[in-house]
Design a protein around this motif. Sequence first.
Motif, short mmCIF file in Angstrom:
data_model
loop_
_atom_site.label_atom_id
_atom_site.label_comp_id
_atom_site.label_asym_id
_atom_site.label_seq_id
_atom_site.Cartn_x
_atom_site.Cartn_y
_atom_site.Cartn_z
N TYR A 84 0.76 -1.03 0.15
CA TYR A 84 0.14 0.00 -0.04
C TYR A 84 0.82 1.30 -0.02
O TYR A 84 1.69 1.07 0.70
N ALA A 119 -6.68 8.03 5.25
CA ALA A 119 -7.83 7.14 5.60
C ALA A 119 -8.18 6.08 4.67
O ALA A 119 -8.55 4.85 4.94
N GLU A 120 -8.05 6.28 3.42
CA GLU A 120 -8.29 5.43 2.31
C GLU A 120 -7.21 4.26 2.56
O GLU A 120 -7.33 3.18 1.91
N THR A 121 -5.95 4.87 2.67
CA THR A 121 -4.86 3.83 2.70
C THR A 121 -4.91 2.76 3.97
O THR A 121 -5.12 1.67 3.81
N LEU A 122 -5.39 3.34 4.76
CA LEU A 122 -5.47 2.41 6.28
C LEU A 122 -6.81 1.48 6.04
O LEU A 122 -6.98 0.29 6.70
N LYS A 123 -7.86 2.02 5.51
CA LYS A 123 -9.07 1.04 5.34
C LYS A 123 -8.87 0.11 4.36
O LYS A 123 -9.16 -0.90 4.76
N ALA A 124 -8.37 0.15 3.17
CA ALA A 124 -7.92 -0.68 2.19
C ALA A 124 -7.03 -1.85 3.14
O ALA A 124 -6.86 -3.02 2.90
N GLY A 126 -7.34 -2.54 6.18
CA GLY A 126 -8.18 -3.38 7.04
C GLY A 126 -7.86 -3.08 8.52
O GLY A 126 -7.91 -3.42 9.47
N ARG A 127 -7.16 -1.82 8.55
CA ARG A 127 -6.55 -1.05 9.92
C ARG A 127 -7.88 -0.18 10.49
O ARG A 127 -8.60 0.35 9.80
N SER A 128 -7.87 -0.16 11.69
CA SER A 128 -8.85 0.80 12.33
C SER A 128 -8.38 2.06 12.68
O SER A 128 -9.04 2.98 12.97
N GLU A 129 -7.21 2.23 12.44
CA GLU A 129 -6.47 3.83 12.90
C GLU A 129 -6.92 4.70 11.94
O GLU A 129 -7.35 4.34 10.83
N THR A 130 -6.98 5.96 12.20
CA THR A 130 -7.40 7.00 11.37
C THR A 130 -6.16 7.67 10.75
O THR A 130 -6.61 8.48 9.97
#
Length: 141
Positions: A84, A119-124, A126-130
């Motif tokens: 990522y 936010a998009e990176t972390l969401k992809a 599967g992370r919960s951090e913002t």
Amino acid sequence: MGFEVIVSKELKLVYTKYFGFVECQEMEQALFATLEHSEYVPGMSELTDLSLVEGAELSLETIDNHTSQVAAHYEMQAKFTAHYVFAPTDLGFELVQAHRKLSQQSIDNLTLNIFRSEAETLKAMGRSETSIAELLTTLSR
């Protein structure tokens, strides 16, 4: 230019941050720093942060050479890897686009995902951090 590599066996994650002026030599050094890290295990997810890149001395030829090195690395490890990239600037995004195009042609066990927002990176991933800063506090525990 500089870089920082953090490897977390617990989170199965390699975090690499580049800053300043990017040269191919630093990209190679970061790859070797990852491979030589005591906690590195093939197949870990990888997060590359290009948010502080200010310039680059890279040509299509140097990107192609680096991609060949990366291809050899992934070929040897024979594990699927999700990579990522957080590239919020046009410069970083364009650099990774060129690398991704070459990677897709030569590396079967790698997916390279590029994002403009944390936010998009972390969401992809599967992370919960913002934020990546929040993720780094998790890494340093």
